[in-house]
Design a protein around this motif. Structure first.
Motif, PDB file in Angstrom:
ATOM      1  N   LEU A   1      16.164   6.140  17.620  1.00 35.10           N
ATOM      2  CA  LEU A   1      17.605   6.139  17.899  1.00 35.10           C
ATOM      3  C   LEU A   1      17.942   5.000  18.851  1.00 35.10           C
ATOM      4  O   LEU A   1      17.217   4.768  19.821  1.00 35.10           O
ATOM      5  CB  LEU A   1      18.011   7.450  18.561  1.00 35.10           C
ATOM      6  N   VAL A   2      19.044   4.318  18.576  1.00 37.12           N
ATOM      7  CA  VAL A   2      19.461   3.212  19.452  1.00 37.12           C
ATOM      8  C   VAL A   2      20.940   3.350  19.797  1.00 37.12           C
ATOM      9  O   VAL A   2      21.696   4.050  19.120  1.00 37.12           O
ATOM     10  CB  VAL A   2      19.215   1.826  18.781  1.00 37.12           C
ATOM     11  N   THR A   3      21.342   2.663  20.859  1.00 37.64           N
ATOM     12  CA  THR A   3      22.740   2.716  21.290  1.00 37.64           C
ATOM     13  C   THR A   3      23.522   1.543  20.681  1.00 37.64           C
ATOM     14  O   THR A   3      22.940   0.659  20.052  1.00 37.64           O
ATOM     15  CB  THR A   3      22.818   2.683  22.824  1.00 37.64           C
ATOM     16  N   GLU A   4      24.827   1.548  20.909  1.00 36.90           N
ATOM     17  CA  GLU A   4      25.695   0.591  20.208  1.00 36.90           C
ATOM     18  C   GLU A   4      25.477  -0.860  20.608  1.00 36.90           C
ATOM     19  O   GLU A   4      25.877  -1.774  19.894  1.00 36.90           O
ATOM     20  CB  GLU A   4      27.158   0.971  20.435  1.00 36.90           C
ATOM     21  N   ASP A   5      24.853  -1.097  21.751  1.00 40.35           N
ATOM     22  CA  ASP A   5      24.630  -2.479  22.181  1.00 40.35           C
ATOM     23  C   ASP A   5      23.306  -3.050  21.644  1.00 40.35           C
ATOM     24  O   ASP A   5      22.975  -4.196  21.909  1.00 40.35           O
ATOM     25  CB  ASP A   5      24.651  -2.568  23.709  1.00 40.35           C
ATOM     26  N   GLU A   6      22.590  -2.260  20.869  1.00 43.17           N
ATOM     27  CA  GLU A   6      21.289  -2.698  20.359  1.00 43.17           C
ATOM     28  C   GLU A   6      21.445  -3.863  19.378  1.00 43.17           C
ATOM     29  O   GLU A   6      22.264  -3.799  18.452  1.00 43.17           O
ATOM     30  CB  GLU A   6      20.595  -1.514  19.660  1.00 43.17           C
TER      31      GLU A   6
END
Lengths: 323, 64
Positions: B42-47
């Motif tokens: 899982l990654v966040t939107e800034d990835e």
């Protein structure tokens, strides 16, 4: 983006946490909801209304982990291309975690599946399905201290807004982490331990815990008012982060006054102080006949009528219903 | 990148450089309704994403 609590990479934003701290944060939120609202006592016998979806699966896992014993009760409505896959996931999950599971179906209880029922009704699918689901869940959870449902923050905010848009705000007095206003011996209290968890948080927890769940969406959803409200709220949330949380916080601040107002109406006799017994099936009802029996009356021939009223709910009769 | 969109069950190869937020905007997906996994994490939107990544867009909304 770094975790707010350590130097690890975040897996979730708003709040930003790494896997370990997100899991801690989420579990703490559920535990504090249970504790702060007195949802479960130490020796309570709790049934989870389970579907095989992420919300009720997460709830099953957490109640098993923190409360010890819990059973799952599932309803098979008979929705083609949808329910069979989620029930399969649920059976596998319960077997893996040593959780007892009972499944009751519309076909066995009412003589036909939801898809077939809808052919004979003009009603919105979710209104029919929800009525029959709640009916069966309450009947078969009798003997448990409570039914825990997987309702999350998004579900609750949708309900608040739907009641407002339908000019039926009074219905919202029945909402909250512990549902209902009127107590009744045949009505099993409903609790919502995921009340303050956003749907996105529940999904993230489910993924991080490695629960093997299929993606499944009910084919009737696009016809529901709830889905329209859900989409609108998600649009607001994207443009104005925190919208859902603020609505829930404001609602929670107003809820005691709404319940008091409702109770005053009961005291004044404007609302019955006790639920009645359905004249047809004997289950709890607000009117002379419960909503489930009202729907059944409009269906075409040869449907099972619900069990006659017995405290154990075991007597079964089959009646022919004519239009 | 290898892109999979769960809700529509679509798999595709896509040339894209940017971050998750920009990808979702390009696909016209509301970030409130999805979670994104890059190479099964899982990654966040800034990835940041590039053409060699395996990207899954998972639906938050399910059920009824």
């Amino acid at each position: 983006m770094k975790c707010e609590k350590c130097s690890e990479k975040s897996v979730f934003s708003g709040p930003c946490y790494c896997k370990k701290h997100f899991i801690e944060y989420f579990e703490e939120k559920v535990l504090s909801t249970i504790k702060n609202f007195g949802l479960i006592s130490k020796n309570d016998n709790v049934a989870v209304a389970a579907s095989g979806g992420k919300d009720s699966t997460v709830l099953l896992y957490l109640l098993k982990k923190f409360h010890g014993s819990v059973d799952a009760i599932a309803i098979d409505e008979g929705i083609h291309g949808y329910r069979s896959s989620t029930l399969e996931d649920l059976r596998r999950f319960c077997a893996k975690h040593g959780i007892g599971l009972k499944v009751y179906s519309f076909r066995d209880e009412f003589g036909r599946e939801l898809d077939s029922m809808l052919d004979g009704l003009q009603a919105i699918p979710c209104a029919v399905c929800g009525t029959f689901r709640r009916y069966l869940m309450n009947k078969h959870a009798r003997g448990y201290d409570s039914i825990a449902t997987g309702h999350n923050m998004d579900d609750e905010v949708q309900s608040v807004l739907m009641n407002l848009l339908k000019n039926n705000a009074e219905m919202s007095a029945r909402l909250g982490p512990k549902s209902g206003v009127i107590e009744d011996g045949l009505f099993v209290p409903r609790i919502k331990p995921l009340y303050f968890c956003a749907e996105k948080e529940v999904m993230a927890y489910s993924l991080l815990m490695g629960f093997e769940l299929s993606f499944a969406e009910c084919p009737h959803v696009p016809r529901s008012f709830r889905s329209q409200v859900r989409d609108a709220l998600n649009d607001y949330e994207a443009g104005h982060p925190g919208t859902k949380k603020r609505i829930l916080e404001r609602f929670m601040a107003m809820l005691p006054a709404m319940k008091t107002h409702y109770e005053k109406k009961i005291s004044a006799g404007a609302i019955p102080s006790q639920l009645r017994r359905c004249a047809s099936c004997g289950e709890p009802a607000y009117g002379t006949v419960c909503r489930a029996c009202q729907f059944l009356e409009t269906l075409k021939p040869a449907v099972h009528r619900p069990n006659a009223n017995t405290e154990k709910g075991t007597a079964n009769r089959l009646l022919q219903v004519r239009l | 990148m290898h892109l999979f969109i769960e809700r529509t069950n679509r798999k595709m190869e896509k040339k894209f450089r940017g971050n998750v937020r920009q990808l979702l905007r390009k696909l016209k997906l509301n970030p409130e309704t999805v979670l994104v996994a890059k190479n099964n994490a899982l990654v966040t939107e800034d990835e940041k994403l590039d053409n060699t990544d395996d990207v899954k867009i998972l639906s938050v909304i399910s059920g009824g």
